[in-house]
Design a protein around this motif. Sequence first.
Motif, PDB file in Angstrom:
ATOM      1  N   VAL A  22       0.815  -1.220   0.110  1.00 15.24           N
ATOM      2  CA  VAL A  22      -0.083  -0.022  -0.064  1.00 15.24           C
ATOM      3  C   VAL A  22       0.731   1.090   0.017  1.00 15.24           C
ATOM      4  CG1 VAL A  22      -2.020  -1.093   1.066  1.00 15.24           C
ATOM      5  CG2 VAL A  22      -0.403   0.122   2.593  1.00 15.24           C
ATOM      6  N   GLY A  23       1.928   1.048   0.424  1.00 12.83           N
ATOM      7  CA  GLY A  23       3.046   2.040   0.226  1.00 12.83           C
ATOM      8  C   GLY A  23       3.534   2.716   1.679  1.00 12.83           C
ATOM      9  N   LYS A  24       3.660   2.089   2.647  1.00  9.01           N
ATOM     10  CA  LYS A  24       3.776   2.170   4.301  1.00  9.01           C
ATOM     11  C   LYS A  24       5.233   2.678   4.108  1.00  9.01           C
ATOM     12  CE  LYS A  24       2.811  -1.352   5.632  1.00  9.01           C
ATOM     13  NZ  LYS A  24       2.362  -2.208   4.353  1.00  9.01           N
ATOM     14  N   THR A  25       6.119   1.884   3.687  1.00  4.69           N
ATOM     15  CA  THR A  25       7.529   1.943   3.568  1.00  4.69           C
ATOM     16  C   THR A  25       7.946   3.431   2.879  1.00  4.69           C
ATOM     17  OG1 THR A  25       8.022  -0.260   4.059  1.00  4.69           O
ATOM     18  CG2 THR A  25       9.807   1.307   3.424  1.00  4.69           C
ATOM     19  N   VAL A  26       7.061   3.457   1.771  1.00  4.91           N
ATOM     20  CA  VAL A  26       7.697   4.754   0.943  1.00  4.91           C
ATOM     21  C   VAL A  26       7.307   6.186   1.558  1.00  4.91           C
ATOM     22  CG1 VAL A  26       6.938   6.046  -0.835  1.00  4.91           C
ATOM     23  CG2 VAL A  26       7.564   3.643  -1.176  1.00  4.91           C
ATOM     24  N   ARG A  27       6.118   6.202   2.307  1.00  4.36           N
ATOM     25  CA  ARG A  27       5.704   7.065   3.238  1.00  4.36           C
ATOM     26  C   ARG A  27       6.591   7.559   4.451  1.00  4.36           C
ATOM     27  NH1 ARG A  27       0.253   8.781   3.584  1.00  4.36           N
ATOM     28  NH2 ARG A  27       0.997  10.230   5.143  1.00  4.36           N
ATOM     29  N   MET A  28       7.099   6.665   4.984  1.00  7.69           N
ATOM     30  CA  MET A  28       8.042   6.592   6.137  1.00  7.69           C
ATOM     31  C   MET A  28       9.510   7.262   5.715  1.00  7.69           C
ATOM     32  SD  MET A  28       9.816   3.536   8.519  1.00  7.69           S
ATOM     33  CE  MET A  28      10.855   2.965   6.981  1.00  7.69           C
ATOM     34  N   LEU A  29       9.659   6.663   4.559  1.00  5.77           N
ATOM     35  CA  LEU A  29      11.047   7.346   4.001  1.00  5.77           C
ATOM     36  C   LEU A  29      10.717   8.814   3.552  1.00  5.77           C
ATOM     37  CD1 LEU A  29      12.120   4.285   1.644  1.00  5.77           C
ATOM     38  CD2 LEU A  29      13.344   5.174   3.660  1.00  5.77           C
ATOM     39  N   ASP A  30       9.414   9.142   2.797  1.00  4.89           N
ATOM     40  CA  ASP A  30       9.520  10.442   2.725  1.00  4.89           C
ATOM     41  C   ASP A  30       9.339  11.468   3.534  1.00  4.89           C
ATOM     42  OD1 ASP A  30       9.435   9.672  -0.188  1.00  4.89           O
ATOM     43  OD2 ASP A  30       7.147   9.720  -0.216  1.00  4.89           O
ATOM     44  N   GLU A  31       8.619  10.653   4.786  1.00  2.36           N
ATOM     45  CA  GLU A  31       8.676  11.803   5.939  1.00  2.36           C
ATOM     46  C   GLU A  31      10.081  11.889   6.509  1.00  2.36           C
ATOM     47  OE1 GLU A  31       5.919  12.304  10.105  1.00  2.36           O
ATOM     48  OE2 GLU A  31       5.511  12.011   7.972  1.00  2.36           O
ATOM     49  N   GLY A  32      10.625  10.803   6.608  1.00  3.18           N
ATOM     50  CA  GLY A  32      12.099  10.866   7.069  1.00  3.18           C
ATOM     51  C   GLY A  32      12.859  11.690   6.403  1.00  3.18           C
ATOM     52  N   ARG A  33      12.928  11.814   5.130  1.00  4.37           N
ATOM     53  CA  ARG A  33      13.636  12.833   3.889  1.00  4.37           C
ATOM     54  C   ARG A  33      13.228  14.394   4.609  1.00  4.37           C
ATOM     55  NH1 ARG A  33      16.110  12.104  -0.054  1.00  4.37           N
ATOM     56  NH2 ARG A  33      15.544  10.001  -0.400  1.00  4.37           N
ATOM     57  N   ALA A  34      11.851  14.615   4.531  1.00  6.70           N
ATOM     58  CA  ALA A  34      11.243  15.861   5.176  1.00  6.70           C
ATOM     59  C   ALA A  34      11.905  16.332   6.428  1.00  6.70           C
ATOM     60  CB  ALA A  34       9.770  15.905   5.210  1.00  6.70           C
ATOM     61  N   GLU A  35      11.849  15.441   7.443  1.00  9.11           N
ATOM     62  CA  GLU A  35      12.780  15.733   8.609  1.00  9.11           C
ATOM     63  C   GLU A  35      14.019  15.935   8.485  1.00  9.11           C
ATOM     64  OE1 GLU A  35      11.043  16.079  11.698  1.00  9.11           O
ATOM     65  OE2 GLU A  35       9.307  15.752  10.714  1.00  9.11           O
ATOM     66  N   LEU A  36      14.786  15.427   7.616  1.00  8.82           N
ATOM     67  CA  LEU A  36      16.128  15.583   7.137  1.00  8.82           C
ATOM     68  C   LEU A  36      16.380  17.029   6.654  1.00  8.82           C
ATOM     69  CD1 LEU A  36      19.105  14.553   7.136  1.00  8.82           C
ATOM     70  CD2 LEU A  36      18.499  13.881   5.054  1.00  8.82           C
ATOM     71  N   GLU A  37      15.706  17.357   5.818  1.00 12.03           N
ATOM     72  CA  GLU A  37      15.628  18.541   5.078  1.00 12.03           C
ATOM     73  C   GLU A  37      15.304  19.729   5.983  1.00 12.03           C
ATOM     74  OE1 GLU A  37      12.909  18.082   1.526  1.00 12.03           O
ATOM     75  OE2 GLU A  37      14.476  17.105   0.561  1.00 12.03           O
ATOM     76  N   ALA A  38      14.288  19.626   7.122  1.00 13.39           N
ATOM     77  CA  ALA A  38      14.187  20.415   8.075  1.00 13.39           C
ATOM     78  C   ALA A  38      15.452  20.615   9.236  1.00 13.39           C
ATOM     79  CB  ALA A  38      12.756  19.854   8.833  1.00 13.39           C
ATOM     80  N   GLY A  39      16.378  19.815   8.853  1.00 14.06           N
ATOM     81  CA  GLY A  39      17.511  20.017   9.878  1.00 14.06           C
ATOM     82  C   GLY A  39      17.627  19.132  10.785  1.00 14.06           C
ATOM     83  N   ARG A  40      16.874  17.895  10.932  1.00 11.98           N
ATOM     84  CA  ARG A  40      16.745  16.931  11.937  1.00 11.98           C
ATOM     85  C   ARG A  40      18.028  15.961  11.617  1.00 11.98           C
ATOM     86  NH1 ARG A  40      11.827  14.252  14.365  1.00 11.98           N
ATOM     87  NH2 ARG A  40      13.221  14.368  16.185  1.00 11.98           N
ATOM     88  N   ASP A  41      18.501  15.209  12.563  1.00 10.76           N
ATOM     89  CA  ASP A  41      19.529  14.299  12.266  1.00 10.76           C
ATOM     90  C   ASP A  41      18.874  12.832  12.262  1.00 10.76           C
ATOM     91  OD1 ASP A  41      21.709  12.591  12.349  1.00 10.76           O
ATOM     92  OD2 ASP A  41      22.049  12.656  14.583  1.00 10.76           O
ATOM     93  N   VAL A  42      18.613  12.347  10.988  1.00 14.96           N
ATOM     94  CA  VAL A  42      17.861  11.279  10.611  1.00 14.96           C
ATOM     95  C   VAL A  42      18.702   9.971  10.223  1.00 14.96           C
ATOM     96  CG1 VAL A  42      15.925  10.436   9.278  1.00 14.96           C
ATOM     97  CG2 VAL A  42      15.959  12.939  10.228  1.00 14.96           C
ATOM     98  N   VAL A  43      18.327   8.752  10.665  1.00 13.29           N
ATOM     99  CA  VAL A  43      19.142   7.522  10.125  1.00 13.29           C
ATOM    100  C   VAL A  43      18.080   6.544   9.918  1.00 13.29           C
ATOM    101  CG1 VAL A  43      21.161   8.062  11.352  1.00 13.29           C
ATOM    102  CG2 VAL A  43      19.560   6.426  12.147  1.00 13.29           C
ATOM    103  N   ILE A  44      18.333   5.641   8.925  1.00 11.50           N
ATOM    104  CA  ILE A  44      17.649   4.466   8.670  1.00 11.50           C
ATOM    105  C   ILE A  44      18.271   3.307   9.535  1.00 11.50           C
ATOM    106  CG2 ILE A  44      16.875   2.750   7.071  1.00 11.50           C
ATOM    107  CD1 ILE A  44      16.955   4.677   4.760  1.00 11.50           C
ATOM    108  N   GLY A  45      17.377   2.865  10.398  1.00 10.90           N
ATOM    109  CA  GLY A  45      18.096   1.824  11.406  1.00 10.90           C
ATOM    110  C   GLY A  45      17.882   0.435  10.886  1.00 10.90           C
ATOM    111  N   LEU A  46      16.369   0.248   9.959  1.00 17.81           N
ATOM    112  CA  LEU A  46      16.517  -0.959   9.231  1.00 17.81           C
ATOM    113  C   LEU A  46      15.401  -0.760   8.125  1.00 17.81           C
ATOM    114  CD1 LEU A  46      16.587  -4.568  10.310  1.00 17.81           C
ATOM    115  CD2 LEU A  46      14.632  -3.784   9.084  1.00 17.81           C
TER     116      LEU A  46
END
Length: 383
Positions: A22-46
């Motif tokens: 349905v696109g759950k992982t893609v939504r998670m990655l998109d939100e992670g990228r938005a947080e990174l662009e907003a200046g937060r320290d973001v990593v993919i744990g798994l």
Amino acid sequence: MMLDADPARGHLKVFLGMAAGVGKTVRMLDEGRAELEAGRDVVIGLLETHGRVETERRAEGLERLPRRRMTYRGTTFEDLDVPAVLARKPELCLIDELAHTNAPGLDNAKRYEDVGLILDAGIDVLSTMNVQHLESLNDKIAELSGVRVRETVPDTLLARADEIVLVDVTPEALVDRLRAGKIYPAERIDTALNNFFKVENLSALRETALRQVAENVEARRVEVEPTVGTREERVDAGVPQAVGERLLALIEPYPGAQRLVRRAWRSAQRLSAPLDLLWVAPPGGTQLDEDSEQARSLHALRQLASVLGATLLVEEGDDVATTAARVADERGITYILLGASRPARGLARLREPLPMRLVRLAPGVDVRIVADRTRMRGRKGAS
């Protein structure tokens, strides 16, 4: 609904869907990228891409921590490296597939337990899961889809999430994605279409996911509204008040009892009420042979009660109705739930049925018989 008041604990956001693709992982990655662009320290744990090109593309540019490698009985497994996440201590960590069972040899058996440790360290987490992985829905999903889900998470985990985002598509759109090879490899498509990914199954799963999110929203409203003002002020303002419901499910230690427990727990959640489980054992009947099916069933019921947050009570008694009525009075029970009885035979047909005895012995307590849909389908098939 995050009930934990610890301000140092991380924030958990779960992307919930009806099925794979349905696109759950893609939504998670998109939100992670938005947080990174907003200046937060973001990593993919798994991240679990399952070979999906679009998913892999969306992960580009996000720091990805190496997986932890474990060897068990000659087989090497890779899984979430919790110590590495804690050592790196990002502001936000993306961890896919919350219901995943960890590789043998790791400290925790389940990924959601790993996520709990990371949240306790003050790290925010984005994660994903499908609605069929909720423990209380295990029987219902098996009835809907014909597939018994083996990896489950406690419903309390989802209830304690700070945010739940429903990632929704129509069943028809999901089937189109499947046919286009965007979910499974070509050799698995026909099997999926003829089993789990039937449109009628997906429609039922979608409705279940929508209802689950709606129930979580309603639970938040009930939790939040009564905290404003004094009780008298809330009554004057017309704010709904809790009615103090408490449910008691009568069970016996046999495999089918887990179905009743899950149904009872769902009812308790809708009423925002605690759930007690009661086995009225015959005198001396609690001394079970550890290797017996009854002992194994009782152990499984204890585990399920622990996962769901219910209380399992065992009382010895000559009469189920009398014992249940006493326990109901002692614990302030307002609802008693029990499974459908087998048809009475011989002289037993002359005895007063258990539900009627409970109504008589526990006045003021509602008595509800929980239908066994699998037995109903069996009767229809035999007719």
